[in-house]
Write a protein that holds these residues in place. Structure first.
Motif, mmCIF file in Angstrom:
data_model
loop_
_atom_site.group_PDB
_atom_site.id
_atom_site.type_symbol
_atom_site.label_atom_id
_atom_site.label_comp_id
_atom_site.label_asym_id
_atom_site.label_seq_id
_atom_site.Cartn_x
_atom_site.Cartn_y
_atom_site.Cartn_z
ATOM 1 N N ARG A 31 0.822 -1.203 0.000
ATOM 2 C CA ARG A 31 0.000 0.000 0.000
ATOM 3 C C ARG A 31 0.860 1.258 0.000
ATOM 4 N NH1 ARG A 31 -5.111 -1.250 4.037
ATOM 5 N NH2 ARG A 31 -5.845 -3.132 2.942
ATOM 6 N N ALA A 32 1.884 1.241 0.817
ATOM 7 C CA ALA A 32 2.754 2.418 0.871
ATOM 8 C C ALA A 32 3.476 2.634 -0.450
ATOM 9 C CB ALA A 32 3.772 2.256 1.999
ATOM 10 N N ALA A 33 3.829 1.537 -1.123
ATOM 11 C CA ALA A 33 4.483 1.674 -2.424
ATOM 12 C C ALA A 33 3.555 2.339 -3.433
ATOM 13 C CB ALA A 33 4.925 0.303 -2.931
ATOM 14 N N ALA A 34 2.275 2.018 -3.393
ATOM 15 C CA ALA A 34 1.318 2.674 -4.284
ATOM 16 C C ALA A 34 1.232 4.164 -3.987
ATOM 17 C CB ALA A 34 -0.059 2.015 -4.137
ATOM 18 N N LEU A 35 1.254 4.515 -2.707
ATOM 19 C CA LEU A 35 1.209 5.928 -2.343
ATOM 20 C C LEU A 35 2.498 6.645 -2.757
ATOM 21 C CD1 LEU A 35 -0.436 5.762 1.195
ATOM 22 C CD2 LEU A 35 -1.509 6.019 -1.037
ATOM 23 N N LEU A 36 3.615 5.936 -2.700
ATOM 24 C CA LEU A 36 4.869 6.522 -3.176
ATOM 25 C C LEU A 36 4.770 6.904 -4.648
ATOM 26 C CD1 LEU A 36 7.638 4.292 -1.531
ATOM 27 C CD2 LEU A 36 7.159 6.688 -1.054
ATOM 28 N N PHE A 37 4.185 6.027 -5.433
ATOM 29 C CA PHE A 37 4.024 6.315 -6.860
ATOM 30 C C PHE A 37 3.136 7.536 -7.062
ATOM 31 C CE2 PHE A 37 1.462 5.776 -10.724
ATOM 32 C CZ PHE A 37 2.472 5.840 -11.674
ATOM 33 N N LEU A 38 2.057 7.625 -6.319
ATOM 34 C CA LEU A 38 1.163 8.777 -6.450
ATOM 35 C C LEU A 38 1.883 10.070 -6.090
ATOM 36 C CD1 LEU A 38 -2.194 7.404 -4.951
ATOM 37 C CD2 LEU A 38 -1.455 7.502 -7.335
ATOM 38 N N PHE A 39 2.686 10.033 -5.033
ATOM 39 C CA PHE A 39 3.415 11.242 -4.643
ATOM 40 C C PHE A 39 4.454 11.624 -5.686
ATOM 41 C CE2 PHE A 39 1.872 11.417 -0.252
ATOM 42 C CZ PHE A 39 1.896 12.781 -0.060
ATOM 43 N N LEU A 40 5.093 10.641 -6.287
ATOM 44 C CA LEU A 40 6.092 10.939 -7.319
ATOM 45 C C LEU A 40 5.444 11.631 -8.516
ATOM 46 C CD1 LEU A 40 9.030 8.766 -8.387
ATOM 47 C CD2 LEU A 40 7.515 9.591 -10.164
ATOM 48 N N VAL A 41 4.317 11.109 -8.979
ATOM 49 C CA VAL A 41 3.629 11.724 -10.124
ATOM 50 C C VAL A 41 3.118 13.114 -9.750
ATOM 51 C CG1 VAL A 41 1.722 11.476 -11.741
ATOM 52 C CG2 VAL A 41 3.022 9.466 -11.042
ATOM 53 N N SER A 42 2.607 13.254 -8.549
ATOM 54 C CA SER A 42 2.116 14.558 -8.097
ATOM 55 C C SER A 42 3.231 15.597 -8.059
ATOM 56 C CB SER A 42 1.483 14.411 -6.717
ATOM 57 O OG SER A 42 1.074 15.657 -6.208
ATOM 58 N N GLY A 43 4.416 15.207 -7.561
ATOM 59 C CA GLY A 43 5.549 16.123 -7.536
ATOM 60 C C GLY A 43 6.011 16.506 -8.922
ATOM 61 N N CYS A 44 5.956 15.562 -9.857
ATOM 62 C CA CYS A 44 6.329 15.846 -11.243
ATOM 63 C C CYS A 44 5.408 16.914 -11.831
ATOM 64 C CB CYS A 44 6.260 14.567 -12.056
ATOM 65 S SG CYS A 44 6.732 14.758 -13.789
ATOM 66 N N ALA A 45 4.105 16.759 -11.629
ATOM 67 C CA ALA A 45 3.149 17.741 -12.144
ATOM 68 C C ALA A 45 3.346 19.107 -11.497
ATOM 69 C CB ALA A 45 1.725 17.239 -11.910
ATOM 70 N N ALA A 46 3.630 19.122 -10.187
ATOM 71 C CA ALA A 46 3.789 20.387 -9.477
ATOM 72 C C ALA A 46 4.953 21.210 -10.034
ATOM 73 C CB ALA A 46 3.995 20.133 -7.986
ATOM 74 N N LEU A 47 6.071 20.567 -10.358
ATOM 75 C CA LEU A 47 7.211 21.311 -10.900
ATOM 76 C C LEU A 47 6.937 21.803 -12.311
ATOM 77 C CD1 LEU A 47 10.089 22.160 -9.994
ATOM 78 C CD2 LEU A 47 8.762 20.796 -8.373
ATOM 79 N N ILE A 48 6.184 21.044 -13.093
ATOM 80 C CA ILE A 48 5.816 21.532 -14.423
ATOM 81 C C ILE A 48 4.975 22.796 -14.300
ATOM 82 C CG2 ILE A 48 4.507 20.999 -16.512
ATOM 83 C CD1 ILE A 48 5.288 18.092 -16.167
ATOM 84 N N TYR A 49 4.004 22.766 -13.384
ATOM 85 C CA TYR A 49 3.193 23.960 -13.152
ATOM 86 C C TYR A 49 4.067 25.145 -12.727
ATOM 87 C CZ TYR A 49 -1.161 21.206 -13.164
ATOM 88 O OH TYR A 49 -2.212 20.414 -13.518
ATOM 89 N N GLU A 50 4.972 24.890 -11.796
ATOM 90 C CA GLU A 50 5.793 25.984 -11.277
ATOM 91 C C GLU A 50 6.598 26.648 -12.390
ATOM 92 O OE1 GLU A 50 9.378 26.818 -8.032
ATOM 93 O OE2 GLU A 50 8.525 24.811 -8.234
ATOM 94 N N ILE A 51 7.241 25.857 -13.235
ATOM 95 C CA ILE A 51 8.054 26.409 -14.310
ATOM 96 C C ILE A 51 7.194 27.174 -15.299
ATOM 97 C CG2 ILE A 51 9.507 25.787 -16.274
ATOM 98 C CD1 ILE A 51 10.615 23.499 -14.569
ATOM 99 N N VAL A 52 6.038 26.612 -15.662
ATOM 100 C CA VAL A 52 5.149 27.278 -16.615
ATOM 101 C C VAL A 52 4.610 28.577 -16.038
ATOM 102 C CG1 VAL A 52 2.909 27.101 -17.768
ATOM 103 C CG2 VAL A 52 4.514 25.199 -17.868
ATOM 104 N N TRP A 53 4.161 28.563 -14.789
ATOM 105 C CA TRP A 53 3.579 29.762 -14.192
ATOM 106 C C TRP A 53 4.617 30.863 -14.030
ATOM 107 C CZ3 TRP A 53 0.675 26.712 -9.798
ATOM 108 C CH2 TRP A 53 -0.388 26.010 -10.366
ATOM 109 N N PHE A 54 5.812 30.504 -13.609
ATOM 110 C CA PHE A 54 6.850 31.517 -13.466
ATOM 111 C C PHE A 54 7.193 32.127 -14.819
ATOM 112 C CE2 PHE A 54 9.155 31.350 -9.202
ATOM 113 C CZ PHE A 54 8.007 30.965 -8.530
ATOM 114 N N GLN A 55 7.289 31.295 -15.856
ATOM 115 C CA GLN A 55 7.618 31.806 -17.189
ATOM 116 C C GLN A 55 6.551 32.772 -17.681
ATOM 117 O OE1 GLN A 55 9.280 29.100 -20.225
ATOM 118 N NE2 GLN A 55 7.575 29.690 -21.535
ATOM 119 N N GLN A 56 5.288 32.446 -17.470
ATOM 120 C CA GLN A 56 4.205 33.293 -17.955
ATOM 121 C C GLN A 56 4.025 34.546 -17.108
ATOM 122 O OE1 GLN A 56 2.186 32.593 -20.955
ATOM 123 N NE2 GLN A 56 4.196 31.627 -21.028
ATOM 124 N N LEU A 57 4.173 34.430 -15.803
ATOM 125 C CA LEU A 57 3.991 35.594 -14.947
ATOM 126 C C LEU A 57 5.135 36.587 -15.078
ATOM 127 C CD1 LEU A 57 2.460 33.938 -11.765
ATOM 128 C CD2 LEU A 57 1.392 35.662 -13.204
#
Length: 839
Positions: A9-35
């Motif tokens: 179960r914890a391994a499944a949650l690890l995968f979810l956190f990894l994908v979530s962190g990947c999306a968060a950094l994409i947002y951060e880079i895009v938002w900073f570039q546009q703002l």
């Protein structure tokens, strides 16, 4: 979760956190570039954006466990948060133009300007970043409040950081390089939606009763006595199998000290990132790829350290001692990074070539960055999981504990980024790194002192009749503190200073050794500024580790032509805007034109003005102090977007397009903005370097300019037979800059003819030598050229692949072949005027 089913179960949650962190950094880079396109790319704007982004995450971490009941299924709450983040990501793409238009309608100055910029950042990013910050406390309620649960929380933290590293590389090296912000955002949205769907599906398979977090504030969530007994047996068996030693609950003193250490760790981590990003950016070349690499390596080190901290927190006897060791380790790791950056990295793997493969260059830069900063980042990354291991205990609700620690860590990170980013540069990089080393050492000594005091107190109480053990433990503790103080003092005093050659020559630091003297050295808020003299008497003006202007003949000619050409092409210019002061030579040329009444210089780095005023006054005719000159300290895009002024001439001499951020002054939207701020017969000129460039980059620049100014003309900074750099001249009313017309104006003005003679174009023939072609004549050559737009900033990705190329001659000859430029009479000796004869 029973121990036998904990890992899957914890391994499944690890995968979810990894994908979530990947999306968060994409947002951060895009938002900073546009703002940054809206608020400008100044250090103040970047500080506002960073504070808002991290502040939102800290707010979400702190507020979630206090606003959401523990009875809510953690996985369902987490899935809902991820779905809301995806919705915000899509919404920002639509509201960004509205926010930009609303902001640009206002006229701001002083504190009102700061308030307006802050409101834009808050409106845009506060909600989604708060949701991102709530994810760890939400899933924190899905684990035990014991060493085992603390370890899994550390693993989640590490997985999120590793995911951020993947997102950074994915967006910086592929998505934004090949596509645009819309595609990058769509990828991040798909990731969030996938995590939400998986999380919601798992929530139905894992019922709420299997969640073992205990909440003292909500008695209804407590388990039955039989279940508590079963969990106690499982925990005891796990302790025997893994060597975990049961520890007492965290005391209030330990809790306060741990929060303090976490805050200091965040402060020093972000402070170190700011300083090292600037220095490594200079050494590796400040391209958009370099900054993606540095951020990715930083996140990798934090993730690796987080994994190690999670592993140690479950197995060491005292996580408090391990947390103290991470902070004390920084006493050596921070000076080590400072030493490596200025003494090893500049001379290691320096194998630059004109035909170097992009992947080879990226791999080499990753290795050089890893060697320098990974030890410190690992220690910073290990601090948070170890802090979690310190504070967990019975009857402590894990969501509230994690939320509080995360908020404290984020607050420290914001403080470090703002202090170092806005004020630290005035103290100097060496002083800043000494301060970071000292702060880390103090936090480590605090935790070590707590351990010594606790051990001594326990020894005193347990051996009331014999205090030998107490005095032995106390002496050992005092000896340890003394040794730490001695090592820390030595480390702080021996932090490597920043050499002037690094600030002046950047990536060429290891090759240039012909500096006779450094006349001016300043680490400005936005970039380092250096003025140096070569052994041959040439004076150079350095910005961001490269020469942007000099008294060499070819550089002087280009800088003056950027001013003289548009002034000659305009019927009677009165108001001029010069984008980028540099050495001031371009602005100084307008003093030769009597009709010019006001010269507005827009420069966002204040130290540039100081250097131009004090060290290039004889070359720029002291234009900085002239009564006609007005200095505006702002980003050029931000100034043009928010001002209501109009100009007769706009001349842009930006930094090279391969430098991150400069591509914003080459976009189609920026040229359209310039057109809207020009008068009826307005003229705009743009500098296009062919050196340190490639054919795709040159095509992108010219094709983008052609979209807004179809009757533009191209002029060579040297002559028809030498391709080094170009000047592109466009007009609002569609007039073409004609050599005959320019020659007539030249003959009617003696001061103007003298000024042009100084740059070798005082005669009709010499002027014709600089004319290359009408831009529309290059239509066949520009076929298939990519257009640089605000949504893709394609130019900085094309130009940054290999800025060490020497293809200027090939690019120029390809242009001449396409436009079939007729041969003109070669320059005579009367057309040239050597620099040594200048008055």
């Amino acid at each position: 979760m029973p121990a036998v089913r904990e890992t899957p179960r914890a391994a499944a949650l690890l995968f979810l956190f990894l994908v979530s962190g990947c999306a968060a950094l994409i947002y951060e880079i895009v938002w900073f570039q546009q703002l940054c396109l809206v608020l400008g790319a100044t250090s103040v704007s970047l500080a506002i954006l960073l504070a808002c982004f991290m502040g939102g995450m800290g707010l979400g971490s702190f507020a979630y466990p206090r606003c959401i009941s523990p009875t809510v299924h953690p996985l369902r709450a987490y899935a809902t948060i991820e779905a809301l983040v995806a919705g915000c990501g899509l919404a920002i793409l639509w509201i960004m133009p509205i926010v930009s238009a609303t902001y640009c309608r206002g006229s701001y100055s002083g504190s009102n300007d700061l308030l307006a910029r802050s409101l834009v950042a808050i409106v845009t990013m506060l909600v989604p970043t708060a949701l991102m910050g709530a994810t760890l406390p939400a899933l924190g309620r899905f684990v035990r409040s014991d060493p085992s649960g603390a370890a899994w929380l550390g693993w989640y933290y590490a997985a999120n950081l590793v995911g951020g590293m993947i997102g950074c590389l994915l967006s910086g090296l592929y998505l934004l390089r090949q596509y645009d912000v819309y595609v990058a955002t769509s990828v991040a949205v798909v990731m969030n939606v996938a995590v939400a769907v998986i999380g919601m599906a798992l929530s139905w398979r894992w019922p709420r009763t299997s969640v073992v977090g205990v909440s003292a504030q909500h008695p209804q969530s407590l388990r039955e006595p039989q279940e508590n007994a079963l969990q106690a047996k499982e925990a005891s068996a796990l302790a025997r199998s893994t060597g975990i030693i049961r520890r007492t609950a965290c005391s209030p003193t330990d809790l306060i000290a741990t929060h303090f250490v976490v805050a200091v760790s965040g402060l020093t981590a972000l402070g170190g990132e700011v300083i090292w990003t600037r220095h490594l950016g200079l050494l590796l070349g400040p391209t958009v790829y370099t900054f993606s690499i540095i951020l990715a390596v930083f996140l990798f080190g934090l993730g690796l350290g987080g994994a190690c901290g999670a592993w140690l927190g479950r197995r060491v006897r005292s996580p408090t001692w391990a947390l103290a060791m991470t902070q004390l380790g920084l006493l050596l790791a921070i000076p080590y990074a400072a030493f490596m950056i200025v003494n090893v990295v500049p001379y290691w793997l320096v194998l630059r070539g004109t035909d170097e493969f992009f992947t080879v260059r990226v791999t080499r830069d990753i290795l050089r960055t890893l060697v320098a900063i990974v030890p410190a980042t690992c220690l910073w990354g290990a601090s948070f999981p170890l802090a979690v291991a310190v504070v967990v205990g019975r009857n402590r609700e894990t969501g509230r504990l994690i939320g509080g620690l995360s908020a404290t860590h984020t607050f420290g990170a914001i403080t470090g980024a703002l202090l170092v980013g806005l004020y630290g540069v005035s103290w100097g990089a060496q002083s800043v790194q000494q301060g970071l080393t000292l702060a880390s050492g103090c936090s480590g000594v605090l935790m070590l002192t707590l351990i010594v005091w606790r051990n001594g107190r326990e020894a005193w109480l347990q051996t009331a009749s014999n205090h030998v053990a107490f005095w032995r433990d106390t002496a050992a503790g005092l000896a340890s503190l003394t040794a730490v103080f001695a090592v820390g003092s030595y480390a702080v005093q021996h932090v490597a200073p920043t050499p002037n050659s690094l600030l002046a020559d950047g990536r060429w630091m290891s090759r240039f050794n012909d500096r006779a003297a450094f006349r001016f050295v300043a680490e400005g808020l936005d970039s380092p500024i250096v003025v140096s003299d070569l052994v041959d008497g040439t004076r150079c003006f350095h910005v961001a580790g490269k020469i942007e202007a000099s008294t060499r003949e070819r550089d002087v000619r280009t800088q003056r032509l950027l001013g003289h050409l548009p002034a000659l092409a305009h019927p009677e210019p009165k108001k001029v805007l010069v984008i980028g002061c540099g050495s001031g030579m371009t602005a100084g040329t307008f003093l030769f034109h009597p009709s010019v009444e006001e010269i507005v210089i827009c420069e966002m780095e204040t130290r540039v003005i100081e250097a131009a005023r004090d060290h290039f006054a004889e070359y720029n005719h002291d234009v900085v102090r002239h009564s006609k000159t007005r200095i505006v300290h702002d980003d050029a895009r931000h100034f043009l977007a928010t001002t209501s002024e109009s100009f007769d001439i706009i001349t842009a001499d930006p930094i090279h397009p391969w430098v991150r951020g400069s591509a914003t002054l080459y976009t189609s939207e920026f040229f359209q903005l310039c057109k809207s701020r020009l008068s009826l017969h307005g003229v705009v000129t743009l500098w296009v370097p062919l050196y340190e460039s490639n054919e795709a980059t040159a095509k992108c620049e010219l094709a983008t300019f052609l979209q807004q100014f179809p009757t533009a003309t191209i002029w060579s900074g040297q002559n028809l037979f030498v391709g080094y750099d170009l000047i592109v001249l466009g007009t609002v009313d569609g007039r073409r800059a004609d050599c005959e017309e320019l020659t007539r104006k030249l003959e009617d003005s003696l001061p103007l003819r003298l000024g042009l003679t100084l740059v070798g174009i005082g005669t009709a023939n010499s002027l014709q030598q600089r004319f290359v072609a009408n831009l529309e004549d290059l239509g066949a050559w520009l076929t298939g050229a990519q257009i640089n737009r605000d949504c893709n900033l394609r130019l900085q990705y094309l130009a940054g692949t290999n800025p060490d190329q020497a293809s200027e001659h090939d690019i120029f000859q390809a242009m001449l072949r396409v436009c079939r430029r007729a041969e003109v009479e070669p320059l005579s000796s009367e057309d040239e005027f050597p620099l040594e004869d200048w008055e």
